[in-house]
Motif scaffolding. Structure first.
Motif, PDB file in Angstrom:
ATOM      1  N   LYS A  35      77.312  30.978   4.656  1.00  0.00           N
ATOM      2  CA  LYS A  35      77.897  29.784   4.026  1.00  0.00           C
ATOM      3  C   LYS A  35      79.161  30.142   3.247  1.00  0.00           C
ATOM      4  O   LYS A  35      80.156  29.417   3.285  1.00  0.00           O
ATOM      5  N   ASP A  36      79.124  31.279   2.536  1.00  0.00           N
ATOM      6  CA  ASP A  36      80.292  31.703   1.764  1.00  0.00           C
ATOM      7  C   ASP A  36      81.475  31.999   2.675  1.00  0.00           C
ATOM      8  O   ASP A  36      82.616  31.612   2.381  1.00  0.00           O
ATOM      9  N   VAL A  37      81.204  32.689   3.786  1.00  0.00           N
ATOM     10  CA  VAL A  37      82.279  33.014   4.722  1.00  0.00           C
ATOM     11  C   VAL A  37      82.845  31.744   5.336  1.00  0.00           C
ATOM     12  O   VAL A  37      84.069  31.575   5.458  1.00  0.00           O
ATOM     13  N   ALA A  38      81.949  30.816   5.731  1.00  0.00           N
ATOM     14  CA  ALA A  38      82.416  29.552   6.310  1.00  0.00           C
ATOM     15  C   ALA A  38      83.282  28.792   5.314  1.00  0.00           C
ATOM     16  O   ALA A  38      84.323  28.221   5.679  1.00  0.00           O
ATOM     17  N   ALA A  39      82.876  28.801   4.043  1.00  0.00           N
ATOM     18  CA  ALA A  39      83.660  28.105   3.010  1.00  0.00           C
ATOM     19  C   ALA A  39      85.036  28.740   2.848  1.00  0.00           C
ATOM     20  O   ALA A  39      86.045  28.044   2.693  1.00  0.00           O
ATOM     21  N   VAL A  83      91.160  28.164   4.356  1.00  0.00           N
ATOM     22  CA  VAL A  83      92.460  28.594   4.888  1.00  0.00           C
ATOM     23  C   VAL A  83      92.814  27.892   6.199  1.00  0.00           C
ATOM     24  O   VAL A  83      93.867  28.171   6.782  1.00  0.00           O
ATOM     25  N   ILE A  84      91.936  27.039   6.683  1.00  0.00           N
ATOM     26  CA  ILE A  84      92.281  26.223   7.853  1.00  0.00           C
ATOM     27  C   ILE A  84      93.164  25.072   7.378  1.00  0.00           C
ATOM     28  O   ILE A  84      92.789  24.306   6.501  1.00  0.00           O
ATOM     29  N   TYR A 100      87.836  38.229  10.057  1.00  0.00           N
ATOM     30  CA  TYR A 100      87.470  39.395   9.248  1.00  0.00           C
ATOM     31  C   TYR A 100      88.475  39.617   8.116  1.00  0.00           C
ATOM     32  O   TYR A 100      88.100  39.917   6.982  1.00  0.00           O
ATOM     33  N   LEU A 101      89.754  39.449   8.423  1.00  0.00           N
ATOM     34  CA  LEU A 101      90.791  39.718   7.433  1.00  0.00           C
ATOM     35  C   LEU A 101      90.787  38.711   6.291  1.00  0.00           C
ATOM     36  O   LEU A 101      91.273  39.012   5.199  1.00  0.00           O
ATOM     37  N   VAL A 102      90.247  37.527   6.532  1.00  0.00           N
ATOM     38  CA  VAL A 102      90.170  36.532   5.454  1.00  0.00           C
ATOM     39  C   VAL A 102      89.243  37.017   4.351  1.00  0.00           C
ATOM     40  O   VAL A 102      89.507  36.816   3.156  1.00  0.00           O
ATOM     41  N   CYS A 103      88.177  37.679   4.733  1.00  0.00           N
ATOM     42  CA  CYS A 103      87.154  38.078   3.764  1.00  0.00           C
ATOM     43  C   CYS A 103      87.302  39.513   3.285  1.00  0.00           C
ATOM     44  O   CYS A 103      86.751  39.872   2.241  1.00  0.00           O
ATOM     45  N   ALA A 104      88.014  40.344   4.053  1.00  0.00           N
ATOM     46  CA  ALA A 104      88.072  41.770   3.729  1.00  0.00           C
ATOM     47  C   ALA A 104      89.060  42.033   2.593  1.00  0.00           C
ATOM     48  O   ALA A 104      90.089  41.367   2.468  1.00  0.00           O
ATOM     49  N   THR A 105      88.752  43.041   1.782  1.00  0.00           N
ATOM     50  CA  THR A 105      89.634  43.520   0.717  1.00  0.00           C
ATOM     51  C   THR A 105      89.637  45.040   0.770  1.00  0.00           C
ATOM     52  O   THR A 105      88.707  45.651   1.297  1.00  0.00           O
ATOM     53  N   PRO A 106      90.675  45.679   0.220  1.00  0.00           N
ATOM     54  CA  PRO A 106      90.659  47.156   0.196  1.00  0.00           C
ATOM     55  C   PRO A 106      89.434  47.722  -0.497  1.00  0.00           C
ATOM     56  O   PRO A 106      88.912  48.762  -0.079  1.00  0.00           O
ATOM     57  N   THR A 143      94.852  47.020   8.652  1.00  0.00           N
ATOM     58  CA  THR A 143      95.604  45.836   8.252  1.00  0.00           C
ATOM     59  C   THR A 143      95.253  45.432   6.826  1.00  0.00           C
ATOM     60  O   THR A 143      96.097  44.898   6.097  1.00  0.00           O
ATOM     61  N   VAL A 144      94.023  45.682   6.415  1.00  0.00           N
ATOM     62  CA  VAL A 144      93.606  45.353   5.054  1.00  0.00           C
ATOM     63  C   VAL A 144      94.439  46.131   4.032  1.00  0.00           C
ATOM     64  O   VAL A 144      94.661  45.677   2.914  1.00  0.00           O
ATOM     65  N   PHE A 145      94.951  47.300   4.439  1.00  0.00           N
ATOM     66  CA  PHE A 145      95.736  48.145   3.539  1.00  0.00           C
ATOM     67  C   PHE A 145      97.235  48.024   3.795  1.00  0.00           C
ATOM     68  O   PHE A 145      98.017  48.826   3.293  1.00  0.00           O
ATOM     69  N   GLY A 146      97.632  47.040   4.581  1.00  0.00           N
ATOM     70  CA  GLY A 146      99.050  46.840   4.838  1.00  0.00           C
ATOM     71  C   GLY A 146      99.599  47.642   5.993  1.00  0.00           C
ATOM     72  O   GLY A 146     100.817  47.760   6.132  1.00  0.00           O
ATOM     73  N   HIS A 147      98.726  48.201   6.836  1.00  0.00           N
ATOM     74  CA  HIS A 147      99.173  48.968   7.996  1.00  0.00           C
ATOM     75  C   HIS A 147      98.602  48.330   9.261  1.00  0.00           C
ATOM     76  O   HIS A 147      98.127  47.191   9.229  1.00  0.00           O
ATOM     77  N   SER A 148      98.652  49.035  10.351  1.00  0.00           N
ATOM     78  CA  SER A 148      98.099  48.517  11.607  1.00  0.00           C
ATOM     79  C   SER A 148      97.122  49.530  12.178  1.00  0.00           C
ATOM     80  O   SER A 148      97.123  50.707  11.801  1.00  0.00           O
ATOM     81  N   GLY A 149      96.275  49.066  13.095  1.00  0.00           N
ATOM     82  CA  GLY A 149      95.325  49.959  13.741  1.00  0.00           C
ATOM     83  C   GLY A 149      94.051  50.130  12.928  1.00  0.00           C
ATOM     84  O   GLY A 149      93.726  49.326  12.041  1.00  0.00           O
TER      85      GLY A 149
END
Length: 827
Positions: free
Chosen positions: A15-19, A24-25, A278-284, A296-302
């Motif tokens: 529910k938290d993730v859906a919210a 952000v939609i 995944y990136l909406v919810c992820a933090t460093p 990507t969470v840390f500002g890079h790619s891969g």
């Protein structure tokens, strides 16, 4: 049967993730897809560049096709079956020959039930009444007292948006038919599960998301939004089977899907949508504790992978180091650099796991012996061909720095992962293996190879879009890094105060933006032509948002640039497609080292090699090191000085070859039979000769005085201690021309005293001596074969490039011209 129970904690998390996702939609995007929140249906807009579709042009056909096609798949098959009939002729005669798919409302006023068929246009009750009365549809609709009926209950299939086909059946007519078929073929089918998992009835541009859990529904909508935002096309006929798959598997999130179980099309959708969600919810802070990091969470790619490090203490230390190091990384290759270091730690981890009884899990018991075991294992891997000498040297040095850095970070304090790790468990300078000799030599490309590449640039026109050729030409002309060229902005060309062209680029590696590089007019013309093409291709995008080299993939507005990786891949295809080029190569033939014309190793031709070639080309031409540092945009002068180094082996071979064509002052050739100079002879030349104009001097007192104690200064051609070689031929020819020109000017001078003219007049003996020396050199060159001549020319180029960096004896240095690798353009 009810849905399998999900733990309360997981339900709350979903529910938290859906919210978060619904937060952000964007409402504007929901308007674009005409999202019906009650019915949970997406409607793909017809004219949208990434979501759009076209109607089939066959008369009476209501099926849809893609924006780039005129016919639906069914009509396309019919046209193909005509065996070459012109499309215009097919369309003139063709009509729809299939039954309509879909539903419509009964045409009786105020009737809310659906028709039975598109031909009848009446619901089942009204169609029965019309048939009993034996009336036409038009006459039936005029029947007095004709009333509409309320709709039936919704179809019990979770994905279905239709109503039931009557009071008794539980399904709409289509699902009723589907269920009867399923029950007949598979009598043991669980009907309640079937209701939850069966797909909706396909209806042109509509996609039903009914029957999906709230989190999955939000993930799909947000993923669709982000794909569209990033110019990635998504079609209704691609999304529909993906949603059906999600419903069939009854997953609670996209993360639960196994990509290997999906089709290729579904896998692409799953990869992007799951990553966006995944990136909406992820933090460093949350990512750092996992064994696989999304960079990507840390500002890079891969991704960064820690799974190969099996010891918990070492894996945790690696994570702590990576978390500390990532902010210092710049450019697109930041995560790749970190992963390379993690791979070195994985080598250490493997060594501990294989060679210790406790598999290295107890850090306090490690010792110097384990370091020795590791270094021996690295040597074993080299011997087995699993590791190169260069990789061994690089990984060992990286590992030494990592262990040192981890200790300076305080990871060996109480409570930290390295607590108790003995100090002797470290790599010292004595543990560092040598790099292969001349590891840096040869990264620049020979002039012959560069000419060959430039001659075959037209091959790129048939292999790839114009942008790739422009990118490669800019790499050759400017010596910038591949990612710097790939990300050039549209307005990257300016003019300085003198009206000369300047390239504006960003040094991503050093985080230095707006760098300025002087370029030639030919390169500027290349950029201007590309600017015109891009402006024509994307007329509605503001110039400030355009890139110079737009990618053809998912880039409807021209804001996305080519990737450096993409340039590298297509560059390799181009190099492999061209014929080989022969260059002088040292080989051993029957125990004797000889030079033969062999095909150049194409693995040495890669985009970054053009940067080394650009630098070496200017260094060989005598460009001052401080100027070259500015051209290369280096912070440290020592970095630039690396480009001035000609490999010792390469220099020695050149000296050996040129020495076979050495002459004394009379033009007599010496060292005629010499094949190679001995070490002692190289040393004697280094300490027993001094450079003088157009050759060398071996007079002891002058050598001791570094060339400053010669009584016949600048008249070396008349001295017995003077010798020269074929590498000085261009200088001698210029000197002879200067003498002749000077003599003519003195002869024409009328207002000078006779003694002054005689003193300044070049002597006939000197002119005769130099002319004879030049003739002897040219005569010996003419006697050589083409292969020998090519070898001498190559050796002369190496020696002259090295000589250009040596400050002469008061003689003004003349900058060597840049090699002419593109005859059709200015150097």
């Amino acid at each position: 049967m009810t849905r399998a129970l999900v733990p309360i904690r997981d339900q709350e998390a979903n529910k938290d993730v859906a919210a978060m996702l619904w937060g952000v939609i964007q409402p504007a995007f929901l308007d674009v897809i005409a999202w019906d929140h009650d019915r949970k249906v997406v409607t793909f807009p017809q004219a949208h560049p990434r979501l759009g579709w076209s109607a089939c042009v066959v008369r009476g056909c209501t099926k849809l096709t893609t924006l780039s096609s005129k016919l639906c798949p069914t009509c396309t098959r019919r046209w193909t079956a005509t065996n070459g009939q012109m499309l215009e002729d097919f369309l003139e005669a063709a009509e729809r020959d299939w039954r309509a798919i879909g539903i419509g409302d009964c045409v009786v006023p105020h009737c809310l039930r659906t028709w039975t068929t598109s031909t009848a246009q009446l619901c089942h009750t009204h169609e029965t009444q019309r048939a009993k009365a034996g009336q036409t549809l038009a006459k039936f609709l005029k029947t007095p007292g004709l009333i509409g009926f309320p709709p039936f209950a919704p179809c019990l299939v979770a994905a279905c948006t239709r109503t039931r086909c009557g009071h008794k059946p539980s399904y709409c007519q289509s699902h009723l038919n589907r269920w009867n078929t399923t029950r007949r073929n598979e009598p043991s089918t669980d009907e309640h599960l079937w209701r939850r998992t069966t797909s909706a009835i396909a209806e042109n541009n509509l996609v039903s998301l009914r029957g999906l859990p709230d989190r999955v529904l939000a993930e799909v909508l947000y993923g669709l939004q982000q794909r569209t935002h990033h110019d990635v096309a998504t079609k209704h006929h691609e999304l529909r089977p993906f949603v059906d798959r999600l419903r069939l598997l009854q997953v609670d999130s996209l993360d639960e899907l196994d990509p290997e179980s999906l089709s290729r099309s579904d896998r692409r959708l799953h990869s992007t949508m799951a990553n966006y969600a995944y990136l909406v919810c992820a933090t460093p802070e949350s990512e750092r504790h996992k064994d696989v990091w999304n960079a990507t969470v840390f500002g890079h790619s891969g991704t960064l992978r820690f799974g190969e490090i099996s010891q918990p203490w070492l894996r945790e230390a690696a994570k702590r180091w990576a978390f500390d190091n990532l902010p210092r990384r710049r450019g697109d290759s930041g995560s790749m650099s970190v992963q390379f270091r993690l791979n070195a730690l994985a080598q250490l981890s493997t060594s501990l796991r294989l060679q210790r009884d406790d598999h290295g899990d107890r850090s306090a018991t490690l010792s110097r012996l384990d370091i020795t075991a590791f270094t021996n294992r690295m040597g074993y891997l080299v011997k087995q061909g699993e590791l190169s000498l260069k990789s061994r040297a690089e990984q060992t040095r990286v590992l030494r720095n990592l262990l040192t850095r981890m200790r300076t970070m305080g990871l060996n304090r109480p409570g930290e992962p390295l607590h108790g790790l003995p100090d002797e468990f470290s790599l010292g300078a004595e543990d560092m293996p040598d790099f292969p000799e001349d590891a840096e030599a040869g990264r620049d490309l020979p002039v012959e190879v560069m000419r060959h590449l430039c001659e075959h640039l037209p091959l790129l026109d048939g292999l790839a879009r114009r942008e790739l050729r422009v990118a490669i030409e800019l790499l050759i002309d400017t010596g910038r890094r591949p990612d710097e060229v790939a990300k050039l902005s549209w307005d990257c060309l300016e003019r300085d105060g003198d009206g000369k062209p300047v390239l504006i680029y960003d040094n991503h590696k050093a985080a230095r933006e707006g760098r300025r590089l002087p370029i030639t007019e030919a390169t500027a013309a290349l950029i201007v032509a590309q600017q015109e093409r891009v402006r024509t291709q994307f007329p509605d995008t503001p110039s400030g948002e355009l890139v110079l080299l737009p990618t053809p993939v998912a880039n409807s507005h021209g804001r996305k640039s080519l990737g450096a990786m993409g340039i590298g891949d297509r560059h390799r295809e181009w190099v492999n497609a061209m014929p080989p080029v022969l260059v002088p190569t040292n080989v051993t033939d029957n125990g004797v080292q000889v030079t033969k014309m062999l095909a150049f190793d194409t693995t040495r031709i890669f985009p970054y090699a053009y940067r080394h070639t650009y630098a070496q080309r200017h260094a060989d031409a005598g460009v001052d090191v401080t100027v070259l540092r500015e051209l290369m945009d280096h912070r440290q002068l020592t970095t630039t000085q690396g480009y001035y180094n000609v490999g010792q082996e390469r220099r020695r071979e050149a000296v050996d070859r040129v020495t076979t064509m050495q002459f004394d002052r009379h033009g007599n050739r010496v060292w005629r039979r010499a094949q190679a100079m001995l070490d002692s002879e190289h040393a004697r030349r280094a300490v027993g000769e001094v450079a003088v104009p157009y050759g060398g001097c071996s007079e002891p007192s002058n050598v001791a005085a570094a060339g400053q104690d010669c009584p016949i200064r600048f008249r070396c051609i008349g001295c017995g201690h003077f010798s020269t070689d074929i590498s000085y031929l261009p200088d001698l020819e210029r000197y002879l021309a200067d003498l002749l020109r000077h003599r003519e000017r003195l002869a024409a001078t009328l207002d000078a005293d006779e003694w002054a003219k005689n003193e300044a007049m070049p002597s006939d003996q000197e002119i005769k001596r130099i002319r004879r020396l030049i003739d002897r050199m040219k005569g010996d060159l003419d006697d050589l074969t083409d292969e020998e001549r090519a070898q001498i020319d190559d050796a002369v180029g190496i020696i002259r490039s090295g000589r250009a960096k040596i400050v002469g004896l008061g003689i003004p240095r003349i900058r060597q011209p840049l090699p002419d690798i593109r005859p059709e353009r200015s150097a």
